[in-house]
Motif scaffolding. Sequence first.
Motif, PDB file in Angstrom:
ATOM      1  N   ALA A  23      -0.944  -0.334   6.431  1.00 15.69           N
ATOM      2  CA  ALA A  23      -1.854  -0.175   5.289  1.00 15.69           C
ATOM      3  C   ALA A  23      -3.300  -0.503   5.654  1.00 15.69           C
ATOM      4  O   ALA A  23      -4.213  -0.224   4.876  1.00 15.69           O
ATOM      5  N   MET A  26      -6.267   2.110   5.281  1.00 15.59           N
ATOM      6  CA  MET A  26      -6.524   2.452   3.884  1.00 15.59           C
ATOM      7  C   MET A  26      -7.257   1.317   3.167  1.00 15.59           C
ATOM      8  O   MET A  26      -8.205   1.545   2.413  1.00 15.59           O
ATOM      9  N   ILE A  27      -6.798   0.081   3.418  1.00 20.48           N
ATOM     10  CA  ILE A  27      -7.408  -1.083   2.751  1.00 20.48           C
ATOM     11  C   ILE A  27      -8.860  -1.254   3.217  1.00 20.48           C
ATOM     12  O   ILE A  27      -9.774  -1.397   2.409  1.00 20.48           O
ATOM     13  N   GLN A 106      -9.516   3.473  -5.522  1.00 21.73           N
ATOM     14  CA  GLN A 106      -8.354   3.027  -4.752  1.00 21.73           C
ATOM     15  C   GLN A 106      -7.274   4.091  -4.668  1.00 21.73           C
ATOM     16  O   GLN A 106      -6.252   3.881  -4.028  1.00 21.73           O
ATOM     17  N   PRO A 108      -6.853   6.988  -3.065  1.00 24.30           N
ATOM     18  CA  PRO A 108      -6.326   7.408  -1.746  1.00 24.30           C
ATOM     19  C   PRO A 108      -5.364   6.381  -1.148  1.00 24.30           C
ATOM     20  O   PRO A 108      -4.322   6.738  -0.620  1.00 24.30           O
ATOM     21  N   GLU A 110      -3.629   4.047  -2.833  1.00 22.21           N
ATOM     22  CA  GLU A 110      -2.419   3.980  -3.669  1.00 22.21           C
ATOM     23  C   GLU A 110      -1.496   5.171  -3.382  1.00 22.21           C
ATOM     24  O   GLU A 110      -0.280   5.012  -3.270  1.00 22.21           O
ATOM     25  N   ILE A 113       0.210   4.810   0.113  1.00 18.09           N
ATOM     26  CA  ILE A 113       1.192   3.730   0.262  1.00 18.09           C
ATOM     27  C   ILE A 113       2.327   3.835  -0.759  1.00 18.09           C
ATOM     28  O   ILE A 113       3.488   3.609  -0.441  1.00 18.09           O
ATOM     29  N   LEU A 114       1.992   4.190  -2.020  1.00 14.65           N
ATOM     30  CA  LEU A 114       3.035   4.195  -3.064  1.00 14.65           C
ATOM     31  C   LEU A 114       3.482   5.608  -3.466  1.00 14.65           C
ATOM     32  O   LEU A 114       4.385   5.748  -4.285  1.00 14.65           O
ATOM     33  N   GLY A 115       2.833   6.628  -2.934  1.00 10.30           N
ATOM     34  CA  GLY A 115       3.222   8.012  -3.252  1.00 10.30           C
ATOM     35  C   GLY A 115       2.192   8.685  -4.146  1.00 10.30           C
ATOM     36  O   GLY A 115       1.665   8.066  -5.077  1.00 10.30           O
ATOM     37  N   LYS A 117       2.437  11.348  -6.316  1.00 10.94           N
ATOM     38  CA  LYS A 117       2.821  11.598  -7.715  1.00 10.94           C
ATOM     39  C   LYS A 117       2.705  10.316  -8.538  1.00 10.94           C
ATOM     40  O   LYS A 117       2.176  10.310  -9.645  1.00 10.94           O
ATOM     41  N   PHE A 118       3.231   9.239  -7.966  1.00 11.83           N
ATOM     42  CA  PHE A 118       3.203   7.951  -8.654  1.00 11.83           C
ATOM     43  C   PHE A 118       1.766   7.527  -8.953  1.00 11.83           C
ATOM     44  O   PHE A 118       1.444   7.159 -10.085  1.00 11.83           O
ATOM     45  N   ARG A 122       0.320   7.293 -12.662  1.00 11.66           N
ATOM     46  CA  ARG A 122       0.002   5.933 -13.105  1.00 11.66           C
ATOM     47  C   ARG A 122      -1.453   5.841 -13.580  1.00 11.66           C
ATOM     48  O   ARG A 122      -1.740   5.260 -14.627  1.00 11.66           O
TER      49      ARG A 122
ATOM     50  N   SER B  13      -4.143   8.084   7.202  1.00 12.13           N
ATOM     51  CA  SER B  13      -4.947   6.970   6.691  1.00 12.13           C
ATOM     52  C   SER B  13      -6.099   6.627   7.635  1.00 12.13           C
ATOM     53  O   SER B  13      -7.159   6.181   7.197  1.00 12.13           O
ATOM     54  N   PHE B  16      -9.089   8.792   6.933  1.00 11.07           N
ATOM     55  CA  PHE B  16      -9.832   8.287   5.769  1.00 11.07           C
ATOM     56  C   PHE B  16     -10.825   7.215   6.217  1.00 11.07           C
ATOM     57  O   PHE B  16     -12.005   7.271   5.885  1.00 11.07           O
ATOM     58  N   TYR B  99      -5.337  -3.177  -4.392  1.00  3.82           N
ATOM     59  CA  TYR B  99      -4.857  -2.451  -3.209  1.00  3.82           C
ATOM     60  C   TYR B  99      -4.255  -3.364  -2.138  1.00  3.82           C
ATOM     61  O   TYR B  99      -3.558  -2.906  -1.247  1.00  3.82           O
ATOM     62  N   TYR B 102      -0.413  -3.175  -2.528  1.00  2.00           N
ATOM     63  CA  TYR B 102       0.331  -1.924  -2.312  1.00  2.00           C
ATOM     64  C   TYR B 102       1.408  -2.051  -1.230  1.00  2.00           C
ATOM     65  O   TYR B 102       2.538  -1.601  -1.440  1.00  2.00           O
ATOM     66  N   LYS B 109       9.731  -1.285  -3.215  1.00  5.97           N
ATOM     67  CA  LYS B 109      10.205   0.027  -3.674  1.00  5.97           C
ATOM     68  C   LYS B 109      11.343   0.501  -2.759  1.00  5.97           C
ATOM     69  O   LYS B 109      12.355   1.017  -3.228  1.00  5.97           O
ATOM     70  N   GLN B 158       3.896   1.653 -20.397  1.00  5.92           N
ATOM     71  CA  GLN B 158       3.516   2.469 -19.242  1.00  5.92           C
ATOM     72  C   GLN B 158       4.653   2.539 -18.220  1.00  5.92           C
ATOM     73  O   GLN B 158       4.915   3.588 -17.640  1.00  5.92           O
ATOM     74  N   LEU B 162       6.317   5.942 -17.138  1.00  9.71           N
ATOM     75  CA  LEU B 162       6.258   6.379 -15.745  1.00  9.71           C
ATOM     76  C   LEU B 162       7.645   6.643 -15.165  1.00  9.71           C
ATOM     77  O   LEU B 162       7.824   7.596 -14.411  1.00  9.71           O
ATOM     78  N   MET B 166       8.402  10.241 -13.697  1.00 10.08           N
ATOM     79  CA  MET B 166       8.806  10.356 -12.293  1.00 10.08           C
ATOM     80  C   MET B 166      10.191  10.981 -12.192  1.00 10.08           C
ATOM     81  O   MET B 166      10.449  11.765 -11.285  1.00 10.08           O
TER      82      MET B 166
END
Lengths: 145, 172
Positions: A23, A26-27, A106, A108, A110, A113-115, A117-118, A122, B13, B16, B99, B102, B109, B158, B162, B166
């Motif tokens: 991560a 990204m962070i 945030q 990109p 999120e 790391i978490l997907g 779609k999510f 969200r 990443s 980015f 973040y 995450y 998850k 929420q 969600l 999903m």
Amino acid sequence: MVKMENNNFKQSAYKAAKGLWMAFPMILGTILLISLISTLVPKSFYISLFMKNSFLDSFIGSLVGSISAGNPITSYIFGGEMLKQGVGLIAVTAFLVSWVTVGIIQLPAESAILGKKFAILRNISAFILSIIVAILTVLILEVLV
Amino acid sequence: MKFKEKIKRIPKSWYFLISIVLIYFLFSLFNKEIYLESVGFFTELIYKMIPIFILVFVLMSISNYFITPKFVIKHLKEKGIKKWVFVIIGGILSSGPIYMWYPLLADLKNKGLNNGLIACFLYNRAIKIPLIPLAIIYFSWQYIVILLVVMVFTSVIQGILLNKLMDVKNEN
């Protein structure tokens, strides 16, 4: 109470370090982006956006809060200033709530790391809910106080 | 060919991060004032985040040690409000920027924590107990109490929303 399942702490720490390293770009990128945007966008810009129309302002409040990032203390200061300038409490509440619940900057990190779609679902739901939270809070406040 | 394959293997990443560093580089050439101010802001943020990084690392290690997929399935996959209360308290007590959490949430998850509970955790991170006195000074205690109650309630909505969204997406 909790079973260990052939796991030792050294392995757990290694796994944690690996997760953080994945991560890391990204962070770090997000922190750099927040620093740049915080420098580029002056505080006065936020206040100048509002039109003193409660419905439109709550939408703008939520929008401005969503694209902003930083410590919530900053949002309290902005929020306090907005109230002094005559911006309605619903708009200020939408701004405060979206500041801490929606994260466009945030996104990109999120997504990665978490997907994707999510992250998108969200943030969209948090944006809509920030307006609903603002309306509900002010309504309850008016009824109770 | 080999070089191209190596490039392909680099995670997205990193692109980015490289693109943001390039933007900084451009600012250092064309607008040194903004560049220096941003770097100053960045340095200040990084210093504040070092203890949070350490906290997240420790929590991730502890979570890897104690919270196995079986544990998550047992405590968070069961029906009832217990799991929601667990996530709400966790979200409120967690500190630092969103973040930073995450990686830990991605880890949980993989161990079976559902999307709704992750969303609920992230929503409750908006409630910062140490900042409540300051918020009361800026607004009023009645306003802050009502706002916090509404936010906790909304975090569950929420989460449920969600989970449903999903599920619908996954079915397609």
